[in-house]
Write a protein that holds these residues in place. Structure first.
Motif, PDB file in Angstrom:
ATOM      1  N   VAL A  84       0.840  -1.203   0.000  1.00 24.49           N
ATOM      2  CA  VAL A  84       0.000   0.000   0.000  1.00 24.49           C
ATOM      3  C   VAL A  84       0.870   1.246   0.000  1.00 24.49           C
ATOM      4  O   VAL A  84       0.625   2.202  -0.744  1.00 24.49           O
ATOM      5  N   ALA A  85       1.909   1.249   0.820  1.00 28.07           N
ATOM      6  CA  ALA A  85       2.798   2.408   0.910  1.00 28.07           C
ATOM      7  C   ALA A  85       3.477   2.701  -0.420  1.00 28.07           C
ATOM      8  O   ALA A  85       3.678   3.876  -0.784  1.00 28.07           O
ATOM      9  N   GLU A  86       3.809   1.659  -1.171  1.00 26.89           N
ATOM     10  CA  GLU A  86       4.490   1.839  -2.453  1.00 26.89           C
ATOM     11  C   GLU A  86       3.664   2.677  -3.417  1.00 26.89           C
ATOM     12  O   GLU A  86       4.208   3.474  -4.192  1.00 26.89           O
ATOM     13  N   VAL A  87       2.353   2.527  -3.392  1.00 29.10           N
ATOM     14  CA  VAL A  87       1.489   3.249  -4.330  1.00 29.10           C
ATOM     15  C   VAL A  87       1.655   4.760  -4.179  1.00 29.10           C
ATOM     16  O   VAL A  87       1.631   5.496  -5.168  1.00 29.10           O
ATOM     17  N   VAL A  88       1.853   5.223  -2.935  1.00 29.95           N
ATOM     18  CA  VAL A  88       1.901   6.670  -2.681  1.00 29.95           C
ATOM     19  C   VAL A  88       3.289   7.135  -2.237  1.00 29.95           C
ATOM     20  O   VAL A  88       3.455   8.262  -1.775  1.00 29.95           O
ATOM     21  N   ALA A  89       4.287   6.260  -2.384  1.00 32.06           N
ATOM     22  CA  ALA A  89       5.670   6.587  -1.999  1.00 32.06           C
ATOM     23  C   ALA A  89       5.761   6.994  -0.534  1.00 32.06           C
ATOM     24  O   ALA A  89       6.417   7.976  -0.176  1.00 32.06           O
ATOM     25  N   ALA A  90       5.091   6.225   0.322  1.00 33.61           N
ATOM     26  CA  ALA A  90       5.147   6.456   1.760  1.00 33.61           C
ATOM     27  C   ALA A  90       5.980   5.354   2.419  1.00 33.61           C
ATOM     28  O   ALA A  90       6.481   4.433   1.745  1.00 33.61           O
TER      29      ALA A  90
END
Length: 384
Positions: free
Chosen positions: A62-68
């Motif tokens: 999930v974090a990868e999608v928004v670069a978090a």
């Protein structure tokens, strides 16, 4: 579900309401329901460890999608719960600091409007920004409303009714040197419009699994740190301390695993999905242009997977009836469709009453079956 399972049923053109499951997501969910059914909070055996490991991998996906960062992902039941935590969770901080202004837009989903109305009842100064005729908020309107005591700004990424992208990059830049927390309801854009959500100035992002070909009942709130400081959120529910204390309760590991897989596929397949959606959109516009359709929303800002339109002289109920058995479409948000109230989004855009009453929303995906657009054209032409 295969195409044969849908034989004899209308083609599904209501993907903004919910999307079908990706086959790989279904496989993942069932594996964690049946085989790896452990509680991710159980630390004493391999069942719990397997569940915990999968939850962590889902955070990363999930974090990868928004670069978090993965530890900035809090799993919830969906974007509605995430919106509530993001907005109502700031109340205590606002009261302590005296920052009591909250700015949002007149075209937000009810999952933002209603929590903001709760803030107003608690004495916060709530400002609803107007929208342009094209369905997007002018950043200058935000600049005019911004004050030093502004606690939060909440702007959706993509409108759920019109498919219009909001100018997030401009809004983030406007807030670059301001202390206000920027919250984005990204239910309609997460995993589809990738770049906009990767700006580190966006503090809080609400997402929902069932809008990106994942399971219903799961979502996430991405709460980015500023330097070393997390957004000063307090939980709305207490008991158990899971998800850094912000969302207690046993995690639904199968649903979380499904969301993780859906997020991973959204990044991996983004370009091919976009091309397929644009092909559907081009075919739809060719047909509705011939019917004299008026498009509700700035065409330069509308996403690839949706369109909102009105056909002069026809109301939406007549259109839906004409398409019955051929296409499953809607005339607004699925969350408020039971109320039969005119769209607050289209009204905020200043559209005439007749055009609002005639508005039809069509939305599709890369999983949409072949559409017989000529049949849809003929059905509508027959009632004009």
């Amino acid at each position: 579900m295969t195409n044969s399972d849908n034989e004899g049923r209308p083609v599904y053109l209501d993907a903004n309401a919910t999307t079908p499951l990706e086959p790989a997501v279904l496989d993942e969910v069932m594996h964690y329901f049946i085989v790896e059914f452990g509680n991710s909070g159980s630390r004493t055996h391999e069942y719990g460890q397997a569940a915990k490991s999968r939850v962590q991998r889902a955070r990363e996906q999930v974090a990868e999608v928004v670069a978090a960062h993965s530890d900035e992902v809090v799993f919830t039941s969906g974007a509605t719960e995430s919106n509530n935590i993001a907005l109502l969770g700031l109340v205590e901080h606002g009261e302590k600091t005296g920052r009591r202004r909250v700015i949002t837009t007149a075209i937000e989903h009810k999952a933002v409007i209603e929590p903001v109305e709760q803030l107003a009842r608690r004495g916060f100064d709530v400002v609803f920004l107007p929208t342009t005729a094209g369905g997007w908020v002018d950043p200058q309107a935000l600049a005019d409303a911004l004050t030093p005591d502004t606690l939060a700004v909440s702007v959706m990424q993509v409108n759920n009714e019109t498919g219009v992208r909001q100018p997030l990059a401009d809004i983030a830049e406007l807030l670059r040197d301001h202390q206000a927390y920027l919250h984005v309801d990204a239910a309609q854009g997460f995993g589809k419009e990738l770049a906009a959500l990767r700006d580190p100035r966006i503090d809080l992002i609400s997402i929902s699994g069932h809008k990106i070909y994942g399971p219903k009942g799961v979502g996430a709130l991405v709460a980015r740190r500023r330097g070393y400081k997390r957004p000063p959120l307090v939980p709305l529910v207490h008991g158990g301390g899971q998800e850094r204390g912000l969302r207690p309760g046993t995690l639904p590991v199968p649903l979380v695993a499904g969301l993780g897989t859906a997020a991973h596929l959204a990044v991996r397949d983004n370009e091919t999905r976009m091309r397929t959606c644009l092909e559907h959109k081009s075919a739809a516009l060719r047909v509705f242009d011939r019917l004299g359709a008026e498009y509700n929303g700035d065409p330069d800002r509308v996403v690839a997977h949706a369109v909102n339109l009105s056909i002069p002289g026809l109301d939406s109920e007549a259109l839906i009836l004409a398409l019955k058995g051929a296409a499953a479409v809607s005339n607004g948000s699925a969350c408020t469709s039971h109320s039969y109230e005119p769209s607050h989004v289209l009204i905020a855009m200043g559209l005439p009453v007749e055009r609002v009453q005639g508005a039809l929303r069509l939305s599709w995906s890369h999983l949409t079956a072949e559409v017989d657009w000529e049949d849809l054209h003929d059905r509508i032409a027959a009632i004009r």
